[in-house]
Design an enzyme around this catalytic site. Sequence first.
Site, PDB file in Angstrom:
ATOM      1  N   PHE A 138       0.894  -1.300  -0.001  1.00 39.19           N
ATOM      2  CA  PHE A 138       0.035  -0.110   0.061  1.00 39.19           C
ATOM      3  C   PHE A 138       0.782   1.353  -0.115  1.00 39.19           C
ATOM      4  O   PHE A 138       1.611   1.347   1.032  1.00 39.19           O
ATOM      5  CB  PHE A 138      -1.074   0.100   1.141  1.00 39.19           C
ATOM      6  CG  PHE A 138      -1.940  -1.026   1.257  1.00 39.19           C
ATOM      7  CD1 PHE A 138      -1.676  -2.207   1.898  1.00 39.19           C
ATOM      8  CD2 PHE A 138      -3.021  -1.186   0.534  1.00 39.19           C
ATOM      9  CE1 PHE A 138      -2.734  -3.427   1.798  1.00 39.19           C
ATOM     10  CE2 PHE A 138      -4.142  -2.098   0.292  1.00 39.19           C
ATOM     11  CZ  PHE A 138      -3.549  -3.195   1.042  1.00 39.19           C
ATOM     12  N   ALA A 147       3.227   4.715   4.175  1.00 35.75           N
ATOM     13  CA  ALA A 147       2.348   3.878   4.371  1.00 35.75           C
ATOM     14  C   ALA A 147       2.939   2.356   4.726  1.00 35.75           C
ATOM     15  O   ALA A 147       4.360   2.356   4.316  1.00 35.75           O
ATOM     16  CB  ALA A 147       1.394   3.781   3.710  1.00 35.75           C
ATOM     17  N   CYS A 148       2.480   1.488   5.211  1.00 36.67           N
ATOM     18  CA  CYS A 148       3.093   0.263   5.699  1.00 36.67           C
ATOM     19  C   CYS A 148       3.053  -0.809   4.489  1.00 36.67           C
ATOM     20  O   CYS A 148       2.221  -0.671   3.564  1.00 36.67           O
ATOM     21  CB  CYS A 148       2.404  -0.397   6.868  1.00 36.67           C
ATOM     22  SG  CYS A 148       2.210   0.581   8.318  1.00 36.67           S
ATOM     23  N   GLY A 149       3.585  -1.768   4.587  1.00 38.97           N
ATOM     24  CA  GLY A 149       3.663  -2.880   3.449  1.00 38.97           C
ATOM     25  C   GLY A 149       3.009  -4.263   4.245  1.00 38.97           C
ATOM     26  O   GLY A 149       2.983  -4.435   5.513  1.00 38.97           O
ATOM     27  N   ARG A 201       9.479  -0.353   4.521  1.00 37.93           N
ATOM     28  CA  ARG A 201       8.185   0.575   4.881  1.00 37.93           C
ATOM     29  C   ARG A 201       8.129   0.841   5.994  1.00 37.93           C
ATOM     30  O   ARG A 201       7.068   1.589   6.347  1.00 37.93           O
ATOM     31  CB  ARG A 201       7.015  -0.455   4.342  1.00 37.93           C
ATOM     32  CG  ARG A 201       6.969  -1.119   2.880  1.00 37.93           C
ATOM     33  CD  ARG A 201       6.889   0.072   1.797  1.00 37.93           C
ATOM     34  NE  ARG A 201       6.105   1.003   1.781  1.00 37.93           N
ATOM     35  CZ  ARG A 201       6.039   2.231   1.090  1.00 37.93           C
ATOM     36  NH1 ARG A 201       6.958   2.422   0.391  1.00 37.93           N
ATOM     37  NH2 ARG A 201       4.848   3.022   1.165  1.00 37.93           N
TER      38      ARG A 201
END
Length: 274
Positions: free
Chosen positions: A9, A54-56, A85
């Site tokens: 994301f 944003a995170c993965g 991330r």
Amino acid sequence: MLLFVLLLFISNECSFGWQLGTGFLKGKRHLVKRNGARYDLSEVERCLATERDACGTGFVAETKSEGTRRVMELALRACECVEHRGACGADGRSGDGAGILTEIPFLLYAADTPGLARALETRGKDHLGCLMLFLPPEESRATIARKVIEECAEGAGFQVVAWRQTPVNPEVLGPTAKESMPKIEQVFVMRADIGSVAQKDKPWRGRVLERALYLLRRSIRGAWIRAVGSIKNEDDCYVASCSSKSVVYKAMCQSKTLRQFYQDLDDTRFQARF
């Protein structure tokens, strides 16, 4: 046959629509930026090149019915691959959080938890729930937390089967994360056996059990706040997961350190379907 999907994301300003067989797999643009009530596809390249907030996340599942160690190894590798991330603390070792949600390895837990082993023999895993808990680091307050949890379990119609000290290695954490590290424990519960015909005819399992466990999780938070008398300390007793199907391993560490911190994850007996 193994099904492996990795999703990334990019931004909270962008949406990443990805369907197997379409989208970026065929070169189509699905990454868009909201522009009022419309979507502006011309910003795709800019988003890919500049967004970093944003995170993965990834997903690994076995299409066969039984769990395998291969799933865990690939899941841990996927977690390590999205290290970029996450953020890293000033000490160079603490992270802003990494974790894995996976199938509960009841047999692994039973190997060092006799009470759970007996429950598996008599009731089976379909009737058991597992709570992953972060408790206060001070033993005096941790004792209060355990009492609160047991009282909530009893009030929700459960009985405590066993407690387990989750094996961890704090030495791999950074100074910042180690300083704030809670006690990490697990508690296993099942429906209280009061000898009634109704309970034997209608055991808790599946969605019924999951719903009861969800209500138990929600009740613990309120009971803890009442016990300590302050909402400021509500996170000192935290339920990371409460389910009959899945368990969460997470910590304020870097992704590559997760399996070193949680020794369960590095145990070859830990097998899962997802």
